[in-house]
Scaffold this motif. Structure first.
Motif, PDB file in Angstrom:
ATOM      1  N   GLY A   1       0.654  -0.948  -0.312  1.00 61.88           N
ATOM      2  CA  GLY A   1       0.053   0.053  -0.107  1.00 61.88           C
ATOM      3  C   GLY A   1       0.884   1.129   0.333  1.00 61.88           C
ATOM      4  N   ARG A   2       1.829   0.981  -0.027  1.00 62.67           N
ATOM      5  CA  ARG A   2       2.705   2.310  -0.266  1.00 62.67           C
ATOM      6  C   ARG A   2       4.024   2.385  -1.354  1.00 62.67           C
ATOM      7  NH1 ARG A   2       5.623   1.163   5.552  1.00 62.67           N
ATOM      8  NH2 ARG A   2       5.722  -0.738   5.317  1.00 62.67           N
ATOM      9  N   GLU A   3       3.413   3.104  -2.600  1.00 65.60           N
ATOM     10  CA  GLU A   3       4.131   3.389  -3.196  1.00 65.60           C
ATOM     11  C   GLU A   3       5.212   3.914  -3.430  1.00 65.60           C
ATOM     12  OE1 GLU A   3       2.896   5.916  -7.789  1.00 65.60           O
ATOM     13  OE2 GLU A   3       1.796   5.716  -6.159  1.00 65.60           O
ATOM     14  N   SER A   4       5.841   4.062  -2.335  1.00 64.80           N
ATOM     15  CA  SER A   4       7.104   4.662  -1.777  1.00 64.80           C
ATOM     16  C   SER A   4       8.741   3.751  -2.145  1.00 64.80           C
ATOM     17  CB  SER A   4       7.373   5.796  -1.152  1.00 64.80           C
ATOM     18  OG  SER A   4       7.058   4.967   0.217  1.00 64.80           O
ATOM     19  N   LEU A   5       7.065   2.327  -1.794  1.00 58.86           N
ATOM     20  CA  LEU A   5       8.679   1.320  -1.618  1.00 58.86           C
ATOM     21  C   LEU A   5       8.440   0.781  -2.883  1.00 58.86           C
ATOM     22  CD1 LEU A   5       7.194   0.220   2.112  1.00 58.86           C
ATOM     23  CD2 LEU A   5       8.846   1.411   1.229  1.00 58.86           C
ATOM     24  N   ALA A   6       8.192   1.059  -3.837  1.00 57.63           N
ATOM     25  CA  ALA A   6       8.346  -0.125  -5.335  1.00 57.63           C
ATOM     26  C   ALA A   6       9.856  -0.326  -6.115  1.00 57.63           C
ATOM     27  CB  ALA A   6       7.487   0.477  -6.089  1.00 57.63           C
ATOM     28  N   ASP A   7      10.355   1.306  -6.013  1.00 60.83           N
ATOM     29  CA  ASP A   7      11.904   0.160  -6.234  1.00 60.83           C
ATOM     30  C   ASP A   7      12.520  -0.387  -5.592  1.00 60.83           C
ATOM     31  OD1 ASP A   7      11.209   2.037  -8.482  1.00 60.83           O
ATOM     32  OD2 ASP A   7      12.043   4.364  -7.524  1.00 60.83           O
ATOM     33  N   ALA A   8      12.561  -0.721  -4.172  1.00 66.77           N
ATOM     34  CA  ALA A   8      12.744  -1.087  -3.317  1.00 66.77           C
ATOM     35  C   ALA A   8      12.659  -2.364  -3.612  1.00 66.77           C
ATOM     36  CB  ALA A   8      12.976  -0.782  -1.413  1.00 66.77           C
ATOM     37  N   LEU A   9      11.431  -2.469  -3.204  1.00 67.04           N
ATOM     38  CA  LEU A   9      10.663  -3.401  -3.400  1.00 67.04           C
ATOM     39  C   LEU A   9      11.422  -4.939  -5.367  1.00 67.04           C
ATOM     40  CD1 LEU A   9       7.244  -3.362  -2.803  1.00 67.04           C
ATOM     41  CD2 LEU A   9       9.259  -4.862  -1.410  1.00 67.04           C
ATOM     42  N   VAL A  10      11.314  -4.021  -5.656  1.00 69.92           N
ATOM     43  CA  VAL A  10      11.865  -4.454  -7.550  1.00 69.92           C
ATOM     44  C   VAL A  10      14.009  -4.743  -7.216  1.00 69.92           C
ATOM     45  CG1 VAL A  10      12.607  -3.493  -9.560  1.00 69.92           C
ATOM     46  CG2 VAL A  10      10.300  -3.126  -8.569  1.00 69.92           C
ATOM     47  N   ASP A  11      14.278  -4.104  -6.228  1.00 67.98           N
ATOM     48  CA  ASP A  11      15.623  -4.449  -5.894  1.00 67.98           C
ATOM     49  C   ASP A  11      15.897  -4.830  -5.119  1.00 67.98           C
ATOM     50  OD1 ASP A  11      16.470  -1.724  -7.696  1.00 67.98           O
ATOM     51  OD2 ASP A  11      16.373  -0.662  -5.466  1.00 67.98           O
ATOM     52  N   LEU A  12      14.969  -5.932  -4.621  1.00 66.73           N
ATOM     53  CA  LEU A  12      15.292  -7.082  -4.412  1.00 66.73           C
ATOM     54  C   LEU A  12      14.923  -8.236  -4.967  1.00 66.73           C
ATOM     55  CD1 LEU A  12      12.932  -5.973  -0.413  1.00 66.73           C
ATOM     56  CD2 LEU A  12      15.455  -6.553  -0.801  1.00 66.73           C
ATOM     57  N   GLY A  13      14.137  -7.682  -5.743  1.00 65.01           N
ATOM     58  CA  GLY A  13      13.415  -9.661  -6.928  1.00 65.01           C
ATOM     59  C   GLY A  13      12.943  -9.411  -7.102  1.00 65.01           C
ATOM     60  N   ALA A  14      11.547  -8.559  -7.484  1.00 61.71           N
ATOM     61  CA  ALA A  14      10.364  -8.596  -7.897  1.00 61.71           C
ATOM     62  C   ALA A  14      10.243  -8.218  -9.526  1.00 61.71           C
ATOM     63  CB  ALA A  14       9.114  -7.038  -6.853  1.00 61.71           C
ATOM     64  N   GLU A  15       9.252  -8.653  -9.692  1.00 61.24           N
ATOM     65  CA  GLU A  15       9.583  -8.814 -10.943  1.00 61.24           C
ATOM     66  C   GLU A  15       8.576  -7.630 -11.171  1.00 61.24           C
ATOM     67  OE1 GLU A  15       8.901 -12.239 -14.212  1.00 61.24           O
ATOM     68  OE2 GLU A  15      10.880 -12.457 -13.850  1.00 61.24           O
ATOM     69  N   ARG A  16       7.053  -7.136 -10.767  1.00 62.14           N
ATOM     70  CA  ARG A  16       6.200  -6.132 -10.473  1.00 62.14           C
ATOM     71  C   ARG A  16       5.616  -5.767  -9.191  1.00 62.14           C
ATOM     72  NH1 ARG A  16       0.736  -7.717 -12.501  1.00 62.14           N
ATOM     73  NH2 ARG A  16       0.652  -9.844 -13.022  1.00 62.14           N
ATOM     74  N   VAL A  17       5.242  -4.693  -8.838  1.00 60.49           N
ATOM     75  CA  VAL A  17       4.398  -4.256  -7.940  1.00 60.49           C
ATOM     76  C   VAL A  17       2.947  -3.763  -7.978  1.00 60.49           C
ATOM     77  CG1 VAL A  17       4.943  -2.724  -5.633  1.00 60.49           C
ATOM     78  CG2 VAL A  17       6.346  -3.268  -6.950  1.00 60.49           C
ATOM     79  N   LEU A  18       2.741  -4.191  -7.647  1.00 60.95           N
ATOM     80  CA  LEU A  18       0.980  -4.096  -7.478  1.00 60.95           C
ATOM     81  C   LEU A  18       0.221  -3.322  -6.006  1.00 60.95           C
ATOM     82  CD1 LEU A  18       0.101  -7.421  -7.884  1.00 60.95           C
ATOM     83  CD2 LEU A  18       0.553  -6.259  -9.885  1.00 60.95           C
ATOM     84  N   GLU A  19      -0.844  -2.377  -5.926  1.00 58.59           N
ATOM     85  CA  GLU A  19      -1.165  -1.461  -5.601  1.00 58.59           C
ATOM     86  C   GLU A  19      -1.962  -2.969  -4.584  1.00 58.59           C
ATOM     87  OE1 GLU A  19      -3.505   0.237  -4.097  1.00 58.59           O
ATOM     88  OE2 GLU A  19      -2.319   1.255  -2.538  1.00 58.59           O
ATOM     89  N   ARG A  20      -1.753  -2.820  -3.195  1.00 56.58           N
ATOM     90  CA  ARG A  20      -2.894  -2.760  -2.574  1.00 56.58           C
ATOM     91  C   ARG A  20      -4.283  -3.158  -2.176  1.00 56.58           C
ATOM     92  NH1 ARG A  20      -2.088  -1.291   3.754  1.00 56.58           N
ATOM     93  NH2 ARG A  20      -3.452   0.448   2.751  1.00 56.58           N
ATOM     94  N   SER A  21      -4.934  -2.232  -3.659  1.00 53.96           N
ATOM     95  CA  SER A  21      -6.384  -2.424  -3.659  1.00 53.96           C
ATOM     96  C   SER A  21      -6.340  -3.040  -4.641  1.00 53.96           C
ATOM     97  CB  SER A  21      -6.988  -0.551  -4.516  1.00 53.96           C
ATOM     98  OG  SER A  21      -6.002  -0.822  -5.274  1.00 53.96           O
ATOM     99  N   GLU A  22      -5.947  -3.563  -5.241  1.00 53.55           N
ATOM    100  CA  GLU A  22      -5.703  -5.081  -6.436  1.00 53.55           C
ATOM    101  C   GLU A  22      -6.551  -6.078  -5.984  1.00 53.55           C
ATOM    102  OE1 GLU A  22      -3.476  -4.929 -10.152  1.00 53.55           O
ATOM    103  OE2 GLU A  22      -2.073  -3.283  -9.481  1.00 53.55           O
ATOM    104  N   ILE A  23      -5.635  -6.362  -4.827  1.00 48.00           N
ATOM    105  CA  ILE A  23      -5.892  -7.537  -4.422  1.00 48.00           C
ATOM    106  C   ILE A  23      -7.114  -7.339  -3.285  1.00 48.00           C
ATOM    107  CG2 ILE A  23      -4.882  -9.322  -2.950  1.00 48.00           C
ATOM    108  CD1 ILE A  23      -3.999  -9.032  -5.731  1.00 48.00           C
ATOM    109  N   ASP A  24      -6.957  -6.039  -2.103  1.00 47.25           N
ATOM    110  CA  ASP A  24      -8.079  -5.989  -1.086  1.00 47.25           C
ATOM    111  C   ASP A  24      -8.962  -5.977  -1.976  1.00 47.25           C
ATOM    112  OD1 ASP A  24      -8.929  -6.338   1.371  1.00 47.25           O
ATOM    113  OD2 ASP A  24      -7.646  -3.542   1.850  1.00 47.25           O
ATOM    114  N   VAL A  25      -9.930  -6.595  -1.998  1.00 51.07           N
ATOM    115  CA  VAL A  25     -11.682  -6.340  -2.791  1.00 51.07           C
ATOM    116  C   VAL A  25     -12.241  -6.803  -1.717  1.00 51.07           C
ATOM    117  CG1 VAL A  25     -13.273  -6.016  -4.455  1.00 51.07           C
ATOM    118  CG2 VAL A  25     -10.636  -6.106  -4.933  1.00 51.07           C
TER     119      VAL A  25
END
Length: 331
Positions: free
Chosen positions: A183-207
């Motif tokens: 839910g924190r867009e500011s973390l996207a680059d850091a998560l990619v650096d850790l190995g994530a191929e893509r980052v989704l916004e929380r609202s896409e899953i929390d329905v």
């Protein structure tokens, strides 16, 4: 000899329990027969944050010292350990039933204690802590069940937290393609650096009103959120997929149906890091020891003194901490 410890005392009438750093002669609830250690480092996990701020459901009695992680040096030879050995204990009742690691000294249960892996520093072990250990158990559950990197993406929810961050790094190291949810867009680059191929916004899953069966998207998942998020993850998991559940940041409820299990053969694997046996602990920590130190440090860049643990706890509960914070009990 007295030592410093954060002690959560019994509350006054109509007040929450209060965490106080003070000197104590002995542990308030020392584990009988535990291994006596000088604590070098601990950390502030989500459970610790609740306990330190007077929240319910963690501490089984009061007064008690929180801290479910201990990295320490054995004081007196016992249970096959020699004085001076550096050991790791995660869970096992520490910081819940017995005095935990937010102190200069603790008694840790032998059944949940392993040696510091060769080449790993005490600070690095604390940076990994229960969060990394839980993530390793979750990743191993997915792999052991037969989900391979060729089967599709693995989803990691709560990716900005300690468990999620380590799960991404461990999955990527095994060759899995990882989609991270935060839910924190500011973390996207850091998560990619850790190995994530893509980052989704929380609202896409929390329905909240998601269908009980949804389009197949994930070969597996590591979920530390629970509640409706976990229900949607299960509904989106492909045939034969495995979802490792290890947290309840959103809630302990599971308002879904059995359809993903009986129509797609999805497996919901529960991860209990507290009572994991020694063999699984050693296996998990052996895998964690293969992570580059710079990756671990990027997840846990902060080291704070014992006196700031309660302040850090408030930051954790307010969602202002990404990754992990290490507590130097000697500072």
């Amino acid at each position: 000899m007295s030592h410093r410890a954060i002690v959560v005392d019994r509350p006054l009438p109509d007040a929450r329990p209060e965490a106080i750093l003070r000197r104590v002669e002995t542990a308030a609830a020392a584990l009988e027969g535990g291994i006596d250690v000088d604590v070098l480092f601990s950390s502030v996990n989500y459970k610790d944050a609740i306990a330190l701020t007077g929240g319910p459901g963690i501490l089984r009695s009061l007064p008690l010292t929180p801290g479910i992680d201990v990295v320490g040096r054995v004081r007196t030879s016992a249970d096959g350990w020699s004085a001076g050995d550096t050991v790791i204990t995660n869970g096992g009742g520490l910081g819940e039933r017995f005095d935990g690691g937010l102190a200069e000294r603790s008694a840790v249960p032998a059944a949940h204690t392993i040696a510091l892996p060769d080449g790993m520093t005490a600070r690095t072990a604390a940076a990994i802590g229960t969060a990394g250990f839980t993530a390793a158990l979750a990743v191993q559950a997915i792999a052991t069940a037969g989900v391979s990197p060729d089967d599709g993406e693995i989803l990691v929810t709560g990716a900005g937290g300690g468990v999620g961050s380590f799960a991404i790094a461990l999955l990527a190291a095994r060759g899995y393609r990882v989609a991270a949810v935060t839910g924190r867009e500011s973390l996207a680059d850091a998560l990619v650096d850790l190995g994530a191929e893509r980052v989704l916004e929380r609202s896409e899953i929390d329905v909240a009103d998601g269908k009980p069966m949804q389009s197949s998207r994930w070969a597996g998942a590591v979920d530390s959120v629970g509640s409706t998020t976990l229900v949607n993850v299960l509904a989106q998991t492909s045939y034969g997929g495995v979802v490792a559940a290890c947290g309840l940041a959103q809630g302990p409820d599971l308002p879904g149906t059995v359809l993903p299990f009986i129509l797609r053969g999805v497996t919901l694997a529960g991860i209990n890091s507290v009572e994991a046996p020694l063999a699984r602990r050693r296996e998990a920590w052996a895998e964690l020891a293969t992570l580059p130190v710079d990756v671990i440090d990027s997840i846990a860049p902060r080291t704070e003194p014992l006196e700031r643990a309660t302040t850090i706890a408030r930051e954790v509960l307010a969602g202002r901490v990404a990754g992990r914070v290490v507590i130097d009990t000697r500072a």
